[in-house]
Design a protein around this motif. Structure first.
Motif, short mmCIF file in Angstrom:
data_model
loop_
_atom_site.label_atom_id
_atom_site.label_comp_id
_atom_site.label_asym_id
_atom_site.label_seq_id
_atom_site.Cartn_x
_atom_site.Cartn_y
_atom_site.Cartn_z
N PRO A 144 0.78 -1.64 0.16
CA PRO A 144 0.10 -0.06 -0.17
C PRO A 144 1.15 1.60 0.43
CG PRO A 144 0.04 -1.04 1.60
CD PRO A 144 0.87 -1.89 1.45
N ASP A 159 -2.61 5.80 -2.87
CA ASP A 159 -3.66 4.94 -3.45
C ASP A 159 -4.92 5.50 -3.11
OD1 ASP A 159 -2.37 3.03 -3.76
OD2 ASP A 159 -2.78 1.59 -1.51
N ASP A 185 -9.52 -1.13 -3.06
CA ASP A 185 -8.51 -0.27 -3.58
C ASP A 185 -8.48 -0.05 -5.02
OD1 ASP A 185 -7.38 -2.19 -4.91
OD2 ASP A 185 -5.43 -2.11 -3.68
N PRO A 236 -4.54 6.49 2.35
CA PRO A 236 -4.99 6.77 1.20
C PRO A 236 -5.00 8.05 1.19
CG PRO A 236 -6.54 5.79 2.26
CD PRO A 236 -5.95 6.19 3.29
#
Length: 140
Positions: A71, A75, A98, A132
């Motif tokens: 990750p 993202d 995602d 994210p």
């Protein structure tokens, strides 16, 4: 580091068919004969032994290409709710996905409860380890 190129030289079938057959066999709990039958329904006649050979030859290369990436802060996550029926009762299925389509987490609840939905998001943040770039919802 780039992924190694897979060579389909001297194969009778196009690369898309080979990749699809190997993907079906490894992605789902399907036997080689079931994959053979699924392909024959689509007009592609190939034996289960050939699919087995393709799996031996191309399987590791596909696995290396499909491994989950780490990750990153770039993202974008998408949270979505779908109403499903389980045993005649309606339930809400919340999924976090995602931008590449990987399911990050999911929760099933009997009613629309914001507390449980927030718990899903907090659990997801803890599991991924970082925030994210953005989170998209369907405005529910």
């Amino acid at each position: 580091m780039s992924a190694p190129m897979i060579s389909y030289k001297n194969h009778r079938y196009p690369p898309q068919i080979i990749a699809h057959a190997v993907w079906l066999h490894f992605r789902f709990p399907l036997s080689l004969r079931m994959v053979e039958e699924m392909l024959s329904e689509r007009g592609i006649f190939v034996s289960y032994e050939t699919i087995w050979r393709w799996g031996r030859k191309f399987g590791q290369a596909y696995v290396k290409q499909l491994r989950r990436k780490k990750p990153s802060r770039k993202d974008i996550w998408h949270l979505d709710e779908v109403v499903i029926s389980i045993g005649g009762q309606k339930h809400g299925l919340w999924r976090a996905v995602d931008q590449d389509g990987y399911v990050l987490d999911e929760i099933v609840q009997t009613r629309r409860d914001t507390k449980d939905t927030k718990r899903l998001l907090i659990r997801l943040l803890k599991r991924q380890g970082l925030k994210p770039k953005g989170v998209g919802t369907d405005k529910l």
